[in-house]
Design a protein around this motif. Structure first.
Motif, PDB file in Angstrom:
ATOM      1  N   GLU A   1     -59.047  29.072  53.381  1.00 59.74           N
ATOM      2  CA  GLU A   1     -58.953  29.672  54.632  1.00 59.74           C
ATOM      3  C   GLU A   1     -60.057  29.155  55.613  1.00 59.74           C
ATOM      4  OE1 GLU A   1     -59.010  34.174  56.965  1.00 59.74           O
ATOM      5  OE2 GLU A   1     -59.327  34.021  54.763  1.00 59.74           O
ATOM      6  N   LEU A   2     -61.301  28.732  55.101  1.00 65.81           N
ATOM      7  CA  LEU A   2     -62.283  28.303  55.905  1.00 65.81           C
ATOM      8  C   LEU A   2     -61.836  26.938  56.354  1.00 65.81           C
ATOM      9  CD1 LEU A   2     -65.050  28.343  57.258  1.00 65.81           C
ATOM     10  CD2 LEU A   2     -66.061  27.675  54.963  1.00 65.81           C
ATOM     11  N   SER A   3     -61.232  26.097  55.400  1.00 70.41           N
ATOM     12  CA  SER A   3     -60.968  24.775  55.878  1.00 70.41           C
ATOM     13  C   SER A   3     -59.740  24.844  56.574  1.00 70.41           C
ATOM     14  CB  SER A   3     -60.326  24.213  54.496  1.00 70.41           C
ATOM     15  OG  SER A   3     -61.405  24.039  53.599  1.00 70.41           O
ATOM     16  N   PHE A   4     -58.980  25.764  56.571  1.00 66.00           N
ATOM     17  CA  PHE A   4     -57.764  25.958  57.431  1.00 66.00           C
ATOM     18  C   PHE A   4     -58.310  26.414  58.898  1.00 66.00           C
ATOM     19  CE2 PHE A   4     -55.002  28.962  59.895  1.00 66.00           C
ATOM     20  CZ  PHE A   4     -53.708  28.273  59.922  1.00 66.00           C
ATOM     21  N   HIS A   5     -59.402  26.961  59.129  1.00 59.66           N
ATOM     22  CA  HIS A   5     -60.030  27.546  60.209  1.00 59.66           C
ATOM     23  C   HIS A   5     -60.743  26.500  61.014  1.00 59.66           C
ATOM     24  CE1 HIS A   5     -62.386  29.724  63.062  1.00 59.66           C
ATOM     25  NE2 HIS A   5     -63.364  29.387  62.561  1.00 59.66           N
ATOM     26  N   LEU A   6     -61.500  25.776  60.204  1.00 55.10           N
ATOM     27  CA  LEU A   6     -62.108  24.360  60.733  1.00 55.10           C
ATOM     28  C   LEU A   6     -61.136  23.372  61.315  1.00 55.10           C
ATOM     29  CD1 LEU A   6     -65.169  24.472  58.214  1.00 55.10           C
ATOM     30  CD2 LEU A   6     -65.082  25.375  60.481  1.00 55.10           C
ATOM     31  N   LYS A   7     -60.371  23.043  60.567  1.00 58.40           N
ATOM     32  CA  LYS A   7     -59.354  21.993  60.784  1.00 58.40           C
ATOM     33  C   LYS A   7     -58.438  22.217  62.031  1.00 58.40           C
ATOM     34  CE  LYS A   7     -54.988  19.597  59.137  1.00 58.40           C
ATOM     35  NZ  LYS A   7     -54.183  19.739  57.973  1.00 58.40           N
ATOM     36  N   ASN A   8     -58.165  23.557  62.313  1.00 57.97           N
ATOM     37  CA  ASN A   8     -57.554  23.895  63.549  1.00 57.97           C
ATOM     38  C   ASN A   8     -58.189  24.344  64.713  1.00 57.97           C
ATOM     39  OD1 ASN A   8     -54.158  24.322  62.718  1.00 57.97           O
ATOM     40  ND2 ASN A   8     -55.458  25.289  61.151  1.00 57.97           N
ATOM     41  N   GLN A   9     -59.476  24.200  64.582  1.00 61.15           N
ATOM     42  CA  GLN A   9     -60.325  24.381  65.651  1.00 61.15           C
ATOM     43  C   GLN A   9     -60.254  25.638  66.616  1.00 61.15           C
ATOM     44  OE1 GLN A   9     -60.333  20.392  67.245  1.00 61.15           O
ATOM     45  NE2 GLN A   9     -61.916  19.735  65.835  1.00 61.15           N
ATOM     46  N   SER A  10     -59.519  26.679  66.281  1.00 57.73           N
ATOM     47  CA  SER A  10     -59.214  27.616  67.125  1.00 57.73           C
ATOM     48  C   SER A  10     -60.532  28.746  67.111  1.00 57.73           C
ATOM     49  CB  SER A  10     -58.182  28.874  66.562  1.00 57.73           C
ATOM     50  OG  SER A  10     -58.433  28.882  65.014  1.00 57.73           O
ATOM     51  N   ILE A  11     -60.701  29.505  67.799  1.00 61.26           N
ATOM     52  CA  ILE A  11     -61.894  30.429  68.002  1.00 61.26           C
ATOM     53  C   ILE A  11     -61.814  31.335  66.668  1.00 61.26           C
ATOM     54  CG2 ILE A  11     -62.954  32.316  69.293  1.00 61.26           C
ATOM     55  CD1 ILE A  11     -62.409  30.778  71.763  1.00 61.26           C
ATOM     56  N   GLY A  12     -60.674  31.762  66.502  1.00 64.66           N
ATOM     57  CA  GLY A  12     -60.415  32.934  65.434  1.00 64.66           C
ATOM     58  C   GLY A  12     -59.417  32.419  64.422  1.00 64.66           C
ATOM     59  N   THR A  13     -59.773  33.005  63.217  1.00 61.42           N
ATOM     60  CA  THR A  13     -58.303  32.777  62.253  1.00 61.42           C
ATOM     61  C   THR A  13     -58.527  34.408  61.479  1.00 61.42           C
ATOM     62  OG1 THR A  13     -58.725  30.554  61.732  1.00 61.42           O
ATOM     63  CG2 THR A  13     -57.817  31.765  60.088  1.00 61.42           C
ATOM     64  N   VAL A  14     -57.426  34.828  61.159  1.00 59.25           N
ATOM     65  CA  VAL A  14     -57.347  36.242  60.563  1.00 59.25           C
ATOM     66  C   VAL A  14     -56.149  36.013  59.426  1.00 59.25           C
ATOM     67  CG1 VAL A  14     -55.132  36.766  62.036  1.00 59.25           C
ATOM     68  CG2 VAL A  14     -56.520  38.384  60.814  1.00 59.25           C
ATOM     69  N   LEU A  15     -56.611  36.570  58.388  1.00 61.58           N
ATOM     70  CA  LEU A  15     -56.023  36.723  57.139  1.00 61.58           C
ATOM     71  C   LEU A  15     -54.499  37.466  57.472  1.00 61.58           C
ATOM     72  CD1 LEU A  15     -55.716  35.648  54.236  1.00 61.58           C
ATOM     73  CD2 LEU A  15     -56.519  37.845  53.383  1.00 61.58           C
ATOM     74  N   GLY A  16     -53.293  36.802  57.229  1.00 58.81           N
ATOM     75  CA  GLY A  16     -52.165  37.564  57.366  1.00 58.81           C
ATOM     76  C   GLY A  16     -51.700  37.855  55.926  1.00 58.81           C
ATOM     77  N   VAL A  17     -51.251  39.208  55.653  1.00 58.06           N
ATOM     78  CA  VAL A  17     -50.767  39.617  54.396  1.00 58.06           C
ATOM     79  C   VAL A  17     -49.417  40.409  54.571  1.00 58.06           C
ATOM     80  CG1 VAL A  17     -53.259  39.604  53.535  1.00 58.06           C
ATOM     81  CG2 VAL A  17     -52.142  41.730  54.439  1.00 58.06           C
ATOM     82  N   ARG A  18     -48.807  40.690  53.631  1.00 60.13           N
ATOM     83  CA  ARG A  18     -47.456  41.493  53.533  1.00 60.13           C
ATOM     84  C   ARG A  18     -47.775  42.438  52.497  1.00 60.13           C
ATOM     85  NH1 ARG A  18     -42.948  37.119  55.316  1.00 60.13           N
ATOM     86  NH2 ARG A  18     -43.429  36.477  53.234  1.00 60.13           N
ATOM     87  N   PRO A  19     -48.081  43.660  52.612  1.00 59.90           N
ATOM     88  CA  PRO A  19     -48.783  44.677  51.931  1.00 59.90           C
ATOM     89  C   PRO A  19     -47.324  45.381  51.151  1.00 59.90           C
ATOM     90  CG  PRO A  19     -48.476  45.596  53.917  1.00 59.90           C
ATOM     91  CD  PRO A  19     -48.297  44.071  54.439  1.00 59.90           C
ATOM     92  N   ARG A  20     -47.556  45.919  50.013  1.00 60.70           N
ATOM     93  CA  ARG A  20     -46.786  46.329  49.217  1.00 60.70           C
ATOM     94  C   ARG A  20     -46.162  47.610  49.863  1.00 60.70           C
ATOM     95  NH1 ARG A  20     -48.080  48.747  44.171  1.00 60.70           N
ATOM     96  NH2 ARG A  20     -50.161  48.890  45.238  1.00 60.70           N
ATOM     97  N   ALA A  21     -45.048  47.869  49.769  1.00 58.57           N
ATOM     98  CA  ALA A  21     -44.369  49.220  50.674  1.00 58.57           C
ATOM     99  C   ALA A  21     -45.056  50.264  49.618  1.00 58.57           C
ATOM    100  CB  ALA A  21     -42.893  49.222  50.337  1.00 58.57           C
ATOM    101  N   ARG A  22     -45.101  51.390  50.339  1.00 57.56           N
ATOM    102  CA  ARG A  22     -45.650  52.550  49.727  1.00 57.56           C
ATOM    103  C   ARG A  22     -44.634  53.485  48.863  1.00 57.56           C
ATOM    104  NH1 ARG A  22     -51.200  53.101  49.526  1.00 57.56           N
ATOM    105  NH2 ARG A  22     -52.276  52.879  51.500  1.00 57.56           N
ATOM    106  N   PHE A  23     -43.396  53.138  48.942  1.00 51.85           N
ATOM    107  CA  PHE A  23     -42.248  53.746  48.252  1.00 51.85           C
ATOM    108  C   PHE A  23     -41.485  52.761  47.877  1.00 51.85           C
ATOM    109  CE2 PHE A  23     -44.075  56.468  52.016  1.00 51.85           C
ATOM    110  CZ  PHE A  23     -44.425  57.612  50.945  1.00 51.85           C
ATOM    111  N   GLY A  24     -40.468  53.204  47.050  1.00 56.85           N
ATOM    112  CA  GLY A  24     -39.594  52.363  46.476  1.00 56.85           C
ATOM    113  C   GLY A  24     -38.581  52.065  47.464  1.00 56.85           C
ATOM    114  N   GLU A  25     -38.086  50.863  47.230  1.00 61.53           N
ATOM    115  CA  GLU A  25     -36.952  50.215  48.235  1.00 61.53           C
ATOM    116  C   GLU A  25     -35.526  50.553  47.831  1.00 61.53           C
ATOM    117  OE1 GLU A  25     -35.526  46.173  50.289  1.00 61.53           O
ATOM    118  OE2 GLU A  25     -37.711  46.436  50.116  1.00 61.53           O
ATOM    119  N   ILE A  26     -34.403  51.104  48.331  1.00 62.13           N
ATOM    120  CA  ILE A  26     -33.141  51.016  48.127  1.00 62.13           C
ATOM    121  C   ILE A  26     -32.401  50.173  48.832  1.00 62.13           C
ATOM    122  CG2 ILE A  26     -31.334  52.761  47.790  1.00 62.13           C
ATOM    123  CD1 ILE A  26     -33.236  55.055  47.629  1.00 62.13           C
TER     124      ILE A  26
END
Length: 278
Positions: free
Chosen positions: A158-183
């Motif tokens: 992630e740090l290498s990605f941040h430095l390579k892209n030379q943006s001011i900020g980098t945030v970790l994007g995640v897709r969390p588990r759903a709280r309940f079962g999916e039907i």
């Protein structure tokens, strides 16, 4: 893993937000700050710091507020809490235990606990900590995370990605588990039932950030400055916020059930965030 010898990481201090009252976890936070809630007998804050440390980061600034003294006291006595102590009335000797084949177990890190105010919001805490420590006089970039979430993200990547892209900020994007079962439905009939699947509803803020020092211009020391509102929104509108996408483990500790799930993972011996068992 690089065992703390990554010079690129060593030049990036880590700020950890640890000042909130943790009201949604009131069962645990009435008598201690949320980052001091224990998983496996170890504060979640220490789990987080050791995760960064295993990736080569060794300079930490804890942005404290609620019950800040508990965090200060913990680190003032850190060596005593994690080492044998021999007292013979002539001198006090720290005798480190050697659980890993006779090697020294004490982390070689610097920890600064900064009281950023009881009611200060997240953006204000970051700005105040940067001002108090004068970090940006020597650091071009800094890491930032919340003191109540764990992941198995590759921080080096992630740090290498941040430095390579030379943006001011980098945030970790995640897709969390759903709280309940999916039907999954076909008309009114269930085609499949999946217990707590990975969310497919897009990416959310996973809380592991890297920022260039220019981000300070987006922050205010006012206690009402909320990191996740104007500062990050303005950064995104300026096309200066990149997302490092992470499909692996990520879990915050917002509620007691989250704490219990993290404890169960630790007890299993396969905690995804644990790079070194202690």
């Amino acid at each position: 893993m690089n065992s703390g010898h990554n010079e690129k990481s060593r030049n990036v201090p880590v700020l950890i937000l640890a000042g909130g009252m943790g009201t949604r976890l009131s069962e645990e936070t009435q008598l201690r700050p949320k980052p001091m809630v224990e998983i496996g007998g170890i504060p979640i804050l220490l789990h987080l710091m050791r995760f960064y440390y295993a990736h080569g980061f060794n300079d930490f600034v804890i942005c404290a507020g609620y019950r800040a003294w508990d965090i200060k006291d913990y680190f003032l006595n850190y060596q005593f809490n994690h080492h044998h102590v021999e007292i013979d009335h002539r001198e006090q000797v720290l005798n480190p235990p050697k659980p890993w084949g006779g090697t020294e177990s004490q982390e070689r890190w610097r920890v600064r606990v900064v009281d950023t105010g009881l009611n200060t919001q997240t953006g204000g805490r970051v700005a105040r900590a940067l001002e108090e420590t004068q970090l940006l006089k020597t650091a071009e970039n800094f890491a930032l995370t919340y003191g109540d979430g764990l992941s198995d993200v590759n921080l080096d990547a992630e740090l290498s990605f941040h430095l390579k892209n030379q943006s001011i900020g980098t945030v970790l994007g995640v897709r969390p588990r759903a709280r309940f079962g999916e039907i999954k439905l076909n008309g009114f009939r269930a085609e499949a039932f999946v217990e707590k699947p990975q969310s497919t509803q897009g990416w959310i803020n996973g809380g592991f950030f890297f920022f260039n020092k220019k981000f300070r211009e987006y922050l205010s020391t006012d206690e009402k400055c909320i990191l996740e509102r104007e500062p990050l929104s303005k950064l995104a509108s300026d096309a200066q916020l990149n997302v490092y996408q992470h499909e692996g483990f990520w879990q915050p500790m917002d509620f007691l059930r989250d704490k219990n799930e993290l404890q169960a993972l630790w007890d299993s011996g396969n905690a995804p965030w644990s790079l070194v068992r202690t």
